[in-house]
Design a protein around this motif. Structure first.
Motif, short mmCIF file in Angstrom:
data_model
loop_
_atom_site.label_atom_id
_atom_site.label_comp_id
_atom_site.label_asym_id
_atom_site.label_seq_id
_atom_site.Cartn_x
_atom_site.Cartn_y
_atom_site.Cartn_z
N HIS A 24 0.82 -1.21 0.00
CA HIS A 24 0.00 0.00 0.00
C HIS A 24 0.86 1.27 0.00
O HIS A 24 0.48 2.27 -0.61
N GLU A 28 0.31 4.09 -2.81
CA GLU A 28 -0.04 5.48 -2.47
C GLU A 28 0.98 6.46 -3.01
O GLU A 28 0.62 7.52 -3.54
N ASN A 29 2.26 6.13 -2.93
CA ASN A 29 3.31 6.98 -3.46
C ASN A 29 3.15 7.14 -4.97
O ASN A 29 3.23 8.25 -5.51
N LEU A 31 0.41 6.79 -6.75
CA LEU A 31 -0.79 7.56 -7.05
C LEU A 31 -0.57 9.06 -6.85
O LEU A 31 -1.09 9.88 -7.63
N GLU A 32 0.19 9.43 -5.85
CA GLU A 32 0.50 10.85 -5.65
C GLU A 32 1.29 11.40 -6.83
O GLU A 32 1.06 12.52 -7.27
N GLN A 33 2.23 10.62 -7.34
CA GLN A 33 3.01 11.07 -8.49
C GLN A 33 2.15 11.17 -9.75
O GLN A 33 2.30 12.09 -10.55
N LYS A 35 -1.04 11.85 -9.82
CA LYS A 35 -1.87 13.05 -9.67
C LYS A 35 -1.15 14.28 -10.19
O LYS A 35 -1.75 15.14 -10.84
N ILE A 36 0.13 14.38 -9.90
CA ILE A 36 0.93 15.53 -10.36
C ILE A 36 1.05 15.50 -11.88
O ILE A 36 0.85 16.51 -12.55
N LYS A 38 -0.86 14.07 -14.14
CA LYS A 38 -2.09 14.16 -14.93
C LYS A 38 -2.51 15.60 -15.23
O LYS A 38 -3.33 15.83 -16.11
N LYS A 39 -1.93 16.55 -14.54
CA LYS A 39 -2.23 17.95 -14.83
C LYS A 39 -1.74 18.34 -16.22
O LYS A 39 -2.34 19.18 -16.88
#
Length: 69
Positions: A24, A28-29, A31-33, A35-36, A38-39
Motif C-alpha cells: 500500500h 499510495e506513493n 498515485l501521488e506522483q 496526480k501531479i 495528470k495535470k
C-alpha cells in the motif's frame, strides 16, 4: 492544446511486498506522483500482477497455469 501522452506499465513484481501482496505504501506513493503528472499529461496505466494472480488466486480457484495465464 493537446496534452502529451504517457503509457505507464507497472509490474506486479514492483507492486508487491515481502508477503507477496500489494504494498500500500508503494501504491499510495505512485498515485501521488500520477496526480501531479495528470495535470499536464494524458496517462494510460497498465498494471501487472499476473504472478500474484497465478500464485495465490489461481490456486484457490483450482485453475491450472494455462488458465491462470
Amino acid at each position: 492544446m493537446l496534452k502529451k501522452r504517457i503509457l505507464l506499465k507497472i509490474s506486479g513484481e514492483w507492486l508487491r511486498n515481502n508477503d507477496n501482496v500489494i504494498c500500500h505504501f508503494k501504491m499510495e506513493n505512485l498515485l501521488e506522483q500520477i496526480k501531479i503528472l495528470k495535470k499536464n499529461y494524458n496517462i494510460a496505466i497498465v498494471l501487472g500482477g499476473g504472478n500474484i494472480f497465478r500464485g495465490k488466486i489461481s490456486d484457490t480457484l483450482g485453475l491450472e497455469q494455462a488458465q491462470g495465464d
